[in-house]
Write a protein that holds these residues in place. Structure first.
Motif, PDB file in Angstrom:
ATOM      1  N   LYS A   6       1.045  -0.925  -0.605  1.00 49.11           N
ATOM      2  CA  LYS A   6      -0.230  -0.099  -0.560  1.00 49.11           C
ATOM      3  C   LYS A   6       0.454   1.119  -0.055  1.00 49.11           C
ATOM      4  CE  LYS A   6      -2.957   2.486   2.687  1.00 49.11           C
ATOM      5  NZ  LYS A   6      -2.801   3.592   2.210  1.00 49.11           N
ATOM      6  N   GLU A   7       1.642   1.463   1.170  1.00 54.65           N
ATOM      7  CA  GLU A   7       2.695   2.843   1.068  1.00 54.65           C
ATOM      8  C   GLU A   7       3.021   2.788  -0.436  1.00 54.65           C
ATOM      9  OE1 GLU A   7       2.750   4.645   3.737  1.00 54.65           O
ATOM     10  OE2 GLU A   7       0.893   3.915   4.057  1.00 54.65           O
TER      11      GLU A   7
ATOM     12  N   ASN B 245       2.638   1.911  -3.361  1.00 56.13           N
ATOM     13  CA  ASN B 245       1.195   2.185  -4.266  1.00 56.13           C
ATOM     14  C   ASN B 245       1.709   3.474  -4.123  1.00 56.13           C
ATOM     15  OD1 ASN B 245       1.614  -0.958  -5.698  1.00 56.13           O
ATOM     16  ND2 ASN B 245      -0.141  -0.991  -4.609  1.00 56.13           N
ATOM     17  N   ASP B 246       1.116   4.105  -2.999  1.00 59.75           N
ATOM     18  CA  ASP B 246       0.468   5.634  -2.897  1.00 59.75           C
ATOM     19  C   ASP B 246       2.287   6.180  -3.725  1.00 59.75           C
ATOM     20  OD1 ASP B 246      -1.800   4.184  -1.603  1.00 59.75           O
ATOM     21  OD2 ASP B 246      -1.239   4.577   0.287  1.00 59.75           O
ATOM     22  N   TYR B 247       3.563   5.997  -2.740  1.00 64.60           N
ATOM     23  CA  TYR B 247       4.866   6.804  -2.883  1.00 64.60           C
ATOM     24  C   TYR B 247       4.886   7.130  -4.515  1.00 64.60           C
ATOM     25  CZ  TYR B 247       9.188   9.020  -0.861  1.00 64.60           C
ATOM     26  OH  TYR B 247       9.797   9.915  -1.061  1.00 64.60           O
TER      27      TYR B 247
ATOM     28  N   LYS C 278       3.218   5.418  -6.654  1.00 63.84           N
ATOM     29  CA  LYS C 278       1.996   5.970  -8.217  1.00 63.84           C
ATOM     30  C   LYS C 278       1.757   5.165  -9.468  1.00 63.84           C
ATOM     31  CE  LYS C 278       1.477  11.047  -7.322  1.00 63.84           C
ATOM     32  NZ  LYS C 278       1.719  10.873  -5.675  1.00 63.84           N
ATOM     33  N   GLN C 279       1.553   3.853  -8.507  1.00 65.52           N
ATOM     34  CA  GLN C 279       1.511   2.430  -8.880  1.00 65.52           C
ATOM     35  C   GLN C 279      -0.077   1.858  -7.981  1.00 65.52           C
ATOM     36  OE1 GLN C 279       5.143   0.545 -10.558  1.00 65.52           O
ATOM     37  NE2 GLN C 279       6.369   2.211 -10.209  1.00 65.52           N
ATOM     38  N   ASN C 280       0.087   0.982  -9.623  1.00 66.19           N
ATOM     39  CA  ASN C 280      -1.241  -0.600  -8.508  1.00 66.19           C
ATOM     40  C   ASN C 280      -0.237  -1.572  -8.744  1.00 66.19           C
ATOM     41  OD1 ASN C 280      -3.669  -1.091  -7.327  1.00 66.19           O
ATOM     42  ND2 ASN C 280      -4.082  -0.986  -9.637  1.00 66.19           N
TER      43      ASN C 280
ATOM     44  N   TYR D 251       9.336  -1.717  -9.030  1.00 67.02           N
ATOM     45  CA  TYR D 251       8.499  -1.120  -9.132  1.00 67.02           C
ATOM     46  C   TYR D 251       9.681   0.143 -10.423  1.00 67.02           C
ATOM     47  CZ  TYR D 251       4.721  -1.253  -5.481  1.00 67.02           C
ATOM     48  OH  TYR D 251       4.225  -1.491  -5.022  1.00 67.02           O
TER      49      TYR D 251
ATOM     50  N   ARG E 153       9.003   6.833   4.970  1.00 67.95           N
ATOM     51  CA  ARG E 153       8.349   5.961   5.871  1.00 67.95           C
ATOM     52  C   ARG E 153       8.578   4.869   6.134  1.00 67.95           C
ATOM     53  NH1 ARG E 153       3.989   8.177   6.372  1.00 67.95           N
ATOM     54  NH2 ARG E 153       2.420   6.397   5.659  1.00 67.95           N
TER      55      ARG E 153
END
Length: 197
Positions: free
Chosen positions: A20-21, A23-25, A27-29, A44, A58
């Motif tokens: 989750k972190e 992906n958010d950081y 900007k991926q899924n 990534y 983080r």
């Protein structure tokens, strides 16, 4: 026995939080099945410098926020009644306070904690004369078992593959406890002192 225990993926249900972190950081899924925490840069498409930036921003949150895996606290306390517990983690010592606080907060007992700052756990397992390591990373499990230390591998999407003879796949903390409590002879199959390099 002297029982080595990893943190992330073994005591801590870290992967969903990391994904989750990340992906958010970035900007991926990505899905859980796509992630290898030892190979985040390739997964990534980021540089080592970008990963260090993510950890700077983080890292402390990631070390203190995951929930324990189901049964981890109860069964580790049961194991601790008869055996010595060595936490053996690739986490860096700079997260030592956060890691110790997280273990205490979640009632996860230990006798000694080794924060290696590296995924190379072979030497630490031999130096600490561990009888078994509970781990979730296949590569680490193969290296440690090749040195003669049996490994209980916590099943995960990222650690599938053929297992050498000293690695036993487990699916829960209850199974880990039963293996240690009911089948201690399994850990006598080879002593690290008998392995030649």
């Amino acid at each position: 026995m002297r029982v080595g225990v990893d943190i992330d993926g073994v005591l801590a249900d870290s992967l969903p939080l990391w994904v989750k972190e990340l992906n958010d950081y970035f900007k991926q899924n990505k899905s859980l099945q796509q992630i290898q925490l030892q190979d985040v840069c390739r997964t990534y498409g980021i540089t080592g410098e970008e990963l260090l930036g993510f950890l700077h921003d983080r890292g402390r949150f990631l070390m203190t926020s995951p929930p324990p895996l189901p049964g981890a606290s109860y069964y580790l306390n049961q194991i601790k009644k008869s055996h010595d517990i060595f936490i053996v983690s690739a986490r860096d010592e700079k997260y030592g306070r956060e890691t110790r606080d997280w273990l205490h907060k979640n009632s996860l007992p230990y006798d000694e904690i080794l924060l290696l700052g590296s995924h190379d756990k072979r030497e630490a397992c031999l130096t600490s004369d561990l009888n078994v390591l509970i781990e979730d990373t296949l590569k680490i499990s193969v290296e440690v078992s090749a040195a003669g230390v049996p490994v209980l591998l916590m099943d995960a999407p990222y650690n599938q593959g053929v297992l050498p003879g000293l690695i036993y796949r487990t699916y829960s903390w209850q199974e880990i406890y039963r293996t240690i409590a009911d089948e201690p002879h399994w850990f006598d199959r080879v002593s690290s002192k008998e392995v030649s390099f």
